[in-house]
Scaffold this active site. Sequence first.
Site, short mmCIF file in Angstrom:
data_model
loop_
_atom_site.label_atom_id
_atom_site.label_comp_id
_atom_site.label_asym_id
_atom_site.label_seq_id
_atom_site.Cartn_x
_atom_site.Cartn_y
_atom_site.Cartn_z
N ARG A 142 -3.69 -10.27 66.85
CA ARG A 142 -2.53 -9.43 67.16
C ARG A 142 -1.33 -9.77 66.28
NH1 ARG A 142 -3.54 -7.48 73.01
NH2 ARG A 142 -1.52 -6.51 73.03
N TYR A 145 0.73 -7.40 63.94
CA TYR A 145 1.68 -6.52 64.64
C TYR A 145 2.85 -7.34 65.18
CZ TYR A 145 3.27 -2.89 67.94
OH TYR A 145 4.00 -1.97 68.64
N LYS A 149 6.55 -7.30 63.50
CA LYS A 149 7.71 -6.77 64.24
C LYS A 149 8.80 -7.83 64.38
CE LYS A 149 6.52 -2.49 65.57
NZ LYS A 149 7.37 -1.31 65.33
N ARG A 186 -5.58 2.61 73.99
CA ARG A 186 -4.60 2.10 74.94
C ARG A 186 -5.05 2.44 76.35
NH1 ARG A 186 1.32 2.94 72.22
NH2 ARG A 186 0.32 4.45 70.89
N VAL A 188 -3.78 3.61 79.20
CA VAL A 188 -3.52 4.86 79.94
C VAL A 188 -4.38 6.00 79.37
CG1 VAL A 188 -1.79 6.58 80.56
CG2 VAL A 188 -1.20 4.16 80.64
N SER A 189 -4.38 6.14 78.04
CA SER A 189 -5.17 7.21 77.44
C SER A 189 -6.67 6.98 77.67
CB SER A 189 -4.85 7.36 75.95
OG SER A 189 -4.75 6.11 75.34
N GLY A 207 -9.27 -7.26 85.41
CA GLY A 207 -8.37 -6.16 85.78
C GLY A 207 -7.13 -6.62 86.53
N GLN A 209 -4.78 -8.46 85.11
CA GLN A 209 -3.62 -8.54 84.22
C GLN A 209 -2.71 -7.34 84.50
OE1 GLN A 209 -6.63 -7.55 83.38
NE2 GLN A 209 -6.77 -6.54 81.40
P1 NAD Z 1 1.97 6.15 66.95
O1 NAD Z 1 0.86 5.48 66.28
O2 NAD Z 1 1.70 7.42 67.69
O3 NAD Z 1 3.15 6.44 65.92
C1 NAD Z 1 3.37 5.70 64.75
C2 NAD Z 1 3.57 6.70 63.61
O4 NAD Z 1 3.83 5.96 62.41
C3 NAD Z 1 2.33 7.54 63.35
O5 NAD Z 1 2.70 8.89 63.23
C4 NAD Z 1 1.79 6.98 62.02
O6 NAD Z 1 1.07 7.92 61.26
C5 NAD Z 1 3.08 6.53 61.36
N1 NAD Z 1 2.89 5.48 60.35
C6 NAD Z 1 2.13 4.35 60.44
N2 NAD Z 1 2.24 3.63 59.31
C7 NAD Z 1 3.09 4.32 58.48
C8 NAD Z 1 3.57 4.10 57.17
N3 NAD Z 1 3.23 3.00 56.47
N4 NAD Z 1 4.42 5.02 56.63
C9 NAD Z 1 4.77 6.14 57.32
N5 NAD Z 1 4.32 6.40 58.56
C10 NAD Z 1 3.49 5.49 59.14
O7 NAD Z 1 2.64 5.09 67.94
P2 NAD Z 1 3.85 5.23 68.95
O8 NAD Z 1 3.36 4.80 70.27
O9 NAD Z 1 4.51 6.54 68.82
O10 NAD Z 1 4.82 4.09 68.42
C11 NAD Z 1 6.00 4.37 67.67
C12 NAD Z 1 6.76 3.07 67.43
O11 NAD Z 1 7.14 2.50 68.68
C13 NAD Z 1 5.96 2.02 66.68
O12 NAD Z 1 6.80 1.36 65.77
C14 NAD Z 1 5.52 1.07 67.79
O13 NAD Z 1 5.35 -0.23 67.30
C15 NAD Z 1 6.68 1.17 68.76
N6 NAD Z 1 6.24 0.84 70.13
C16 NAD Z 1 5.50 1.71 70.88
C17 NAD Z 1 5.09 1.33 72.16
C18 NAD Z 1 4.29 2.25 73.05
O14 NAD Z 1 3.95 1.85 74.17
N7 NAD Z 1 3.99 3.47 72.68
C19 NAD Z 1 5.42 0.07 72.66
C20 NAD Z 1 6.16 -0.80 71.84
C21 NAD Z 1 6.58 -0.39 70.59
N1 UDP Z 2 -7.28 -2.36 78.90
C1 UDP Z 2 -8.34 -2.14 79.77
N2 UDP Z 2 -9.22 -1.14 79.50
C2 UDP Z 2 -9.08 -0.31 78.43
C3 UDP Z 2 -7.99 -0.53 77.55
C4 UDP Z 2 -7.12 -1.57 77.82
O1 UDP Z 2 -8.51 -2.86 80.78
O2 UDP Z 2 -9.91 0.60 78.26
C5 UDP Z 2 -6.32 -3.44 79.22
C6 UDP Z 2 -6.01 -4.38 78.06
O3 UDP Z 2 -6.95 -5.43 78.00
C7 UDP Z 2 -4.61 -4.85 78.42
C8 UDP Z 2 -3.99 -3.67 79.16
O4 UDP Z 2 -5.09 -2.83 79.53
O5 UDP Z 2 -4.69 -5.94 79.30
C9 UDP Z 2 -3.02 -2.86 78.31
O6 UDP Z 2 -3.65 -2.57 77.08
P1 UDP Z 2 -2.97 -1.67 75.95
O7 UDP Z 2 -3.81 -1.79 74.73
O8 UDP Z 2 -2.71 -0.31 76.49
O9 UDP Z 2 -1.53 -2.31 75.73
P2 UDP Z 2 -1.07 -3.80 75.32
O10 UDP Z 2 -2.18 -4.79 75.54
O11 UDP Z 2 -0.64 -3.70 73.91
O12 UDP Z 2 0.06 -4.02 76.27
#
Ligand code: NAD
Ligand code: UDP
Length: 313
Positions: A142, A145, A149, A186, A188-189, A207, A209
């Site tokens: 991880r 990432y 960040k 992820r 939820v999806s 489960g 966590q």
């Molecule tokens: P996402 O993957 O849907 O969106 C990221 C976008 O960035 C995508 O459209 C991707 O094509 C684009 N991208 C990736 N690399 C690129 C590059 N080198 N140049 C130009 N575009 C690029 O993800 P998201 O959930 O919409 O996340 C958006 C931001 O929010 C990210 O920076 C992510 O780290 C941050 N974030 C999201 C969550 C969450 O739960 N969704 C949580 C924490 C942080």
């Molecule tokens: N997770 C799960 N089943 C899945 C996908 C994820 O149990 O099909 C768990 C995963 O191990 C983590 C939590 O759900 O503990 C959230 O995962 P996600 O990838 O959505 O977010 P993150 O770990 O980055 O918070």
Amino acid sequence: MINRVLVTGGAGFLGSHLCDRLIAGGDDVLCVDNFFTGDKRNVVQLSGNPRFELMRHDVTFPLYVEVNRIFNLACPASPIHYQFDPVQTTKTSVHGAINMLGLAKRVKARILQASTSEVYGDPEVHPQPEGYWGKVNPIGIRSCYDEGKRCAETLFFDYYRQHRLEIKVVRIFNTYGPRMHPNDGRVVSNFIVQALKGEDITIYGDGQQSRSFCYVDDLIEVMLRMMDSSTDFTGPVNIGNPGEFTMLELAERVLKLAASKSRLVFAPLPSDDPKQRQPDISLARDRLGWRPKVALEDGLKETIAYFRNLISA
Ligand code: NAD
Ligand code: UDP
Ligand code: UDP
């Protein structure tokens, strides 16, 4: 005044909702994306609007445009996507931040960084306040990432101290809603798609966590408030919904709301998977007058409706 706003990663999940809100608020929007995880279909509703422009560009390369606000969201956000090409993930966070900060410096734009709760790693402090420095593995799967960040945050604060840039840093906690990538792994999806298709629901580990899930509309609202906040408020500020659920509880809610008969199956826990996560949002509440409004149940209903449509299309 009409803002000229650059949204990097604007064709992604959060970015596309942000573009919608900015356009609705009367701003000019330049959406920049390399479409790695984003999709033109996420912003198709804005095409044809003279105030909206979509540009294919990778933020690891310099970008010369004229804007007065930048939301830097470009970065794959789900483990399977950011681990697909980890070197590119670090480059996106680090080189992307340098380029966007260089741009902000040249045009004197205010710039907001989409940071993440992952900067806290597998936290020993619960819930996590902004003052907690985190427990992050620098060499794990991880790390591309998390450390990418963290380095981006460092760059933001050094440009702030060294060049007096107007910076804003938000640490986003798990967010969900329509336009999440259906195959991004992820939770939820995954659970919703599995429930709607009648496939097994994959629970990693036991489960137990926990995570705290914020609905996308609440999150975009606070990102906009942060961008508009007074110059002296740089953050970092946690944004998310403190309501905390175990993955088992989430699975049960999804099954009920989707009226699904899917079975729960248990699979190995990925390495470095944080055991619990919950934002301390006192700072966002005090400084931005914000608190999330959408209950998990209501947000899940909207998200299930979105995926139902997507799957049947
Ligand atoms: P996402 O993957 O849907 O969106 C990221 C976008 O960035 C995508 O459209 C991707 O094509 C684009 N991208 C990736 N690399 C690129 C590059 N080198 N140049 C130009 N575009 C690029 O993800 P998201 O959930 O919409 O996340 C958006 C931001 O929010 C990210 O920076 C992510 O780290 C941050 N974030 C999201 C969550 C969450 O739960 N969704 C949580 C924490 C942080
Ligand atoms: N997770 C799960 N089943 C899945 C996908 C994820 O149990 O099909 C768990 C995963 O191990 C983590 C939590 O759900 O503990 C959230 O995962 P996600 O990838 O959505 O977010 P993150 O770990 O980055 O918070
Ligand atoms: N940069 C950019 N657009 C601009 C201005 C700068 O992409 O409008 C990039 C530039 O390529 C540089 C980076 O931002 O690599 C950092 O710029 P800065 O001016 O801070 O540093 P320097 O150019 O001195 O390395």
